[in-house]
Design a protein around this motif. Sequence first.
Motif, mmCIF file in Angstrom:
data_model
loop_
_atom_site.group_PDB
_atom_site.id
_atom_site.type_symbol
_atom_site.label_atom_id
_atom_site.label_comp_id
_atom_site.label_asym_id
_atom_site.label_seq_id
_atom_site.Cartn_x
_atom_site.Cartn_y
_atom_site.Cartn_z
ATOM 1 N N GLU A 1 49.546 -25.107 45.502
ATOM 2 C CA GLU A 1 49.696 -23.786 44.692
ATOM 3 C C GLU A 1 48.535 -22.922 45.777
ATOM 4 O O GLU A 1 48.710 -21.879 45.949
ATOM 5 N N ASN A 2 47.295 -23.595 45.833
ATOM 6 C CA ASN A 2 46.097 -22.789 46.758
ATOM 7 C C ASN A 2 46.637 -22.467 48.064
ATOM 8 O O ASN A 2 46.448 -21.343 48.540
ATOM 9 N N TYR A 3 47.550 -23.678 48.715
ATOM 10 C CA TYR A 3 48.121 -23.076 50.206
ATOM 11 C C TYR A 3 48.949 -22.154 50.092
ATOM 12 O O TYR A 3 48.962 -21.093 50.948
ATOM 13 N N ASN A 4 49.828 -22.006 49.097
ATOM 14 C CA ASN A 4 50.827 -20.886 49.188
ATOM 15 C C ASN A 4 49.984 -19.472 49.106
ATOM 16 O O ASN A 4 50.222 -18.452 49.574
ATOM 17 N N PHE A 5 48.920 -19.666 47.984
ATOM 18 C CA PHE A 5 48.195 -18.379 47.827
ATOM 19 C C PHE A 5 47.461 -17.880 49.012
ATOM 20 O O PHE A 5 47.399 -16.704 49.472
ATOM 21 N N ILE A 6 46.884 -19.032 49.744
ATOM 22 C CA ILE A 6 46.154 -18.591 51.034
ATOM 23 C C ILE A 6 47.285 -17.913 52.022
ATOM 24 O O ILE A 6 46.884 -17.067 52.865
ATOM 25 N N GLU A 7 48.115 -18.766 52.243
ATOM 26 C CA GLU A 7 49.222 -18.122 53.259
ATOM 27 C C GLU A 7 49.740 -16.760 53.109
ATOM 28 O O GLU A 7 49.784 -15.708 53.919
ATOM 29 N N GLU A 8 49.969 -16.340 51.738
ATOM 30 C CA GLU A 8 50.385 -15.260 51.246
ATOM 31 C C GLU A 8 49.107 -13.971 51.505
ATOM 32 O O GLU A 8 49.367 -12.996 51.918
ATOM 33 N N HIS A 9 47.885 -14.472 51.468
ATOM 34 C CA HIS A 9 46.617 -13.405 51.291
ATOM 35 C C HIS A 9 46.387 -13.410 52.850
ATOM 36 O O HIS A 9 46.377 -11.993 53.110
ATOM 37 N N GLN B 1 45.995 -5.174 55.413
ATOM 38 C CA GLN B 1 45.820 -4.702 54.201
ATOM 39 C C GLN B 1 44.715 -5.419 53.402
ATOM 40 O O GLN B 1 44.378 -4.958 52.330
ATOM 41 N N LYS B 2 44.120 -6.520 54.137
ATOM 42 C CA LYS B 2 42.860 -7.335 53.651
ATOM 43 C C LYS B 2 41.887 -7.168 54.716
ATOM 44 O O LYS B 2 42.108 -7.090 55.694
ATOM 45 N N SER B 3 40.643 -7.175 54.188
ATOM 46 C CA SER B 3 39.309 -7.409 55.071
ATOM 47 C C SER B 3 38.816 -8.554 54.958
ATOM 48 O O SER B 3 37.702 -8.687 55.721
ATOM 49 N N PHE B 4 39.374 -9.708 54.572
ATOM 50 C CA PHE B 4 38.807 -10.999 54.541
ATOM 51 C C PHE B 4 40.007 -12.048 54.480
ATOM 52 O O PHE B 4 41.271 -11.738 54.096
ATOM 53 N N ARG B 5 39.680 -13.131 55.095
ATOM 54 C CA ARG B 5 40.862 -14.271 55.071
ATOM 55 C C ARG B 5 40.313 -15.387 54.033
ATOM 56 O O ARG B 5 39.159 -15.536 53.624
ATOM 57 N N GLN C 1 36.735 -18.435 45.430
ATOM 58 C CA GLN C 1 36.876 -19.760 45.538
ATOM 59 C C GLN C 1 36.990 -20.135 46.942
ATOM 60 O O GLN C 1 36.803 -20.977 47.491
ATOM 61 N N LEU C 2 38.263 -19.400 47.628
ATOM 62 C CA LEU C 2 38.949 -19.985 48.802
ATOM 63 C C LEU C 2 38.493 -19.178 49.951
ATOM 64 O O LEU C 2 38.999 -19.086 50.865
ATOM 65 N N TYR C 3 37.275 -18.332 50.095
ATOM 66 C CA TYR C 3 36.940 -17.224 50.762
ATOM 67 C C TYR C 3 36.775 -18.237 52.106
ATOM 68 O O TYR C 3 36.029 -19.286 52.170
ATOM 69 N N SER C 4 36.943 -17.495 53.248
ATOM 70 C CA SER C 4 36.734 -18.152 54.609
ATOM 71 C C SER C 4 35.779 -17.307 55.417
ATOM 72 O O SER C 4 34.869 -17.525 55.873
ATOM 73 N N ASP C 5 36.328 -15.881 55.901
ATOM 74 C CA ASP C 5 35.220 -15.161 56.629
ATOM 75 C C ASP C 5 35.804 -13.567 56.295
ATOM 76 O O ASP C 5 37.159 -13.399 55.837
ATOM 77 N N GLY C 6 34.936 -12.755 56.817
ATOM 78 C CA GLY C 6 35.406 -11.371 56.621
ATOM 79 C C GLY C 6 34.385 -10.692 55.429
ATOM 80 O O GLY C 6 33.648 -11.426 54.837
ATOM 81 N N ILE C 7 34.679 -9.449 55.449
ATOM 82 C CA ILE C 7 34.028 -8.752 54.380
ATOM 83 C C ILE C 7 34.799 -8.699 52.952
ATOM 84 O O ILE C 7 35.869 -8.109 52.856
ATOM 85 N N TYR C 8 34.120 -9.322 52.057
ATOM 86 C CA TYR C 8 34.889 -9.804 50.732
ATOM 87 C C TYR C 8 34.850 -8.325 49.987
ATOM 88 O O TYR C 8 33.763 -7.674 49.715
ATOM 89 N N ASP C 9 36.174 -7.948 49.498
ATOM 90 C CA ASP C 9 36.089 -6.543 48.603
ATOM 91 C C ASP C 9 37.325 -6.750 47.778
ATOM 92 O O ASP C 9 37.983 -5.808 47.718
#
Length: 461
Positions: free
Chosen positions: A60-68, A76-80, A269-277
């Motif tokens: 479930e988390n892997y699908n969420f990561i791929e979509e984000h 559309q997003k500033s962080f990975r 929870q799954l933050y990797s890098d970038g500016i979280y917003d």
Amino acid sequence: MWKLFIFICCINYQIVTSSLSEANSTTFDYKSEFEKFKNNNNRKYLRNNDEMRSFKAFEENYNFIEEHNQHYQEGQKSFRLKPNIFADMSTDGYLKGYLRLLKSNVEESADNIAEIVGSPLMTNVPESLDWRSKGFITPSYNQQTCGSCYAFSIAESIEGQVFKRTGKVLSLSEQQIVDCSVSHGNQGCVGGSLRNTLIYLQSTGGIMRADDYKYVAKKGKCQFVPDLSVVNVTSWAILPVHDEQAIQAAVTHIGPVAISINATPKTFQLYSDGIYDDASCSSASVNHAMLVIGFGKDYWILKNWWGARWGESGFMRIRKGVNMCGIANYAAYAIVFGFKIEGRNVESTKTKCTKDFWWAVVVLRLQLRWNPAAWHPTSVWPPFEAHPFHPILQLRQARIRIPKHLVPRVPEKWSMSIRHTPRRYRVRPSNSFPAPLQQPPPFLHSIQRLFRSQLISMLLL
């Protein structure tokens, strides 16, 4: 007709076969990624049910990561996001296992509000600052399954103050806070609060080195030894609520500051890098404690306690100026008066004795001449209650301690014994003085206002 029927059946068979093979290959990919995750994080499960449950959460988390991350690629997003150490945990497991910042039972009216707002420190702030670039580099700690974020945040905040004044990194004991602050409202690995931790350190007075009191990620019996204390915490201060400019000024002039934050969203929870917003990260409540170690033009730099595999090697950048995730709801720091480096006592305050400082000392002497009874040696040191306009009182309200050797002493000709002290100036059991019969002259007020900000600035720098 029957030939047409056979042809349609063959086409359907090919479609079903291709979809099944595609599903099998997808499942195989998830399993291979899950195996990589287990090897990288040294993850082992005691029961098959636990592994199946973790695999389902991982999928479930892997699908969420791929979509984000697809939205990130599209701008559309500033962080990975990435499959970090929490990739095999459901949201409920993550919340219960790691987010345990508790609400203090102490009334907020008892907080020591830092008077940074309105002082010259607010304007003398750089556009960006990173204490790591100045040499304050500490290991990427992992609190593990112990809810000790409150202990790490306050301990490293004190370490930052020591580094600012000495240029050396002094590792302090988080385990002491976990074991010993239970008497002040914290609950060990079940959780704690920043306020309770600060109250504990102020009452205890000191904290030991991490080498003398090592972190074991579980609650144990308090083993604090006062003689091995290396930092003397005399007080603490809370920054104004929802004021990110005050946090920026405190990080610049005092050092890294402990903050509370809302770490609930799956993106956190799954933050990797970038500016979280993430707009879904509410500022209404907080459940985790981190350390503000720097800032940029539009982001904060936070240090976390989840190891180097989370975020940017244990750090996080988060949007500044919008109270993202409640970062400005509760920010605090301890006030350090003295500490030991390599067995040598070090004074915490380095005062620059400039012309402006000595003018401020003149103001103190004028106060002394006008009301010498307020400085009577039998009174509480310093006698803050004696005078409503006393500059020392105003500095104390700003939580600033003046070294005793820089406070003007009472000249011999002004010294008064208890026998010769007028009754209206004698110390009472409540340690309070009646109001003086006369107030200081107006010119003294203007001099005091002129040099108060100079004195505060120099004592903090």
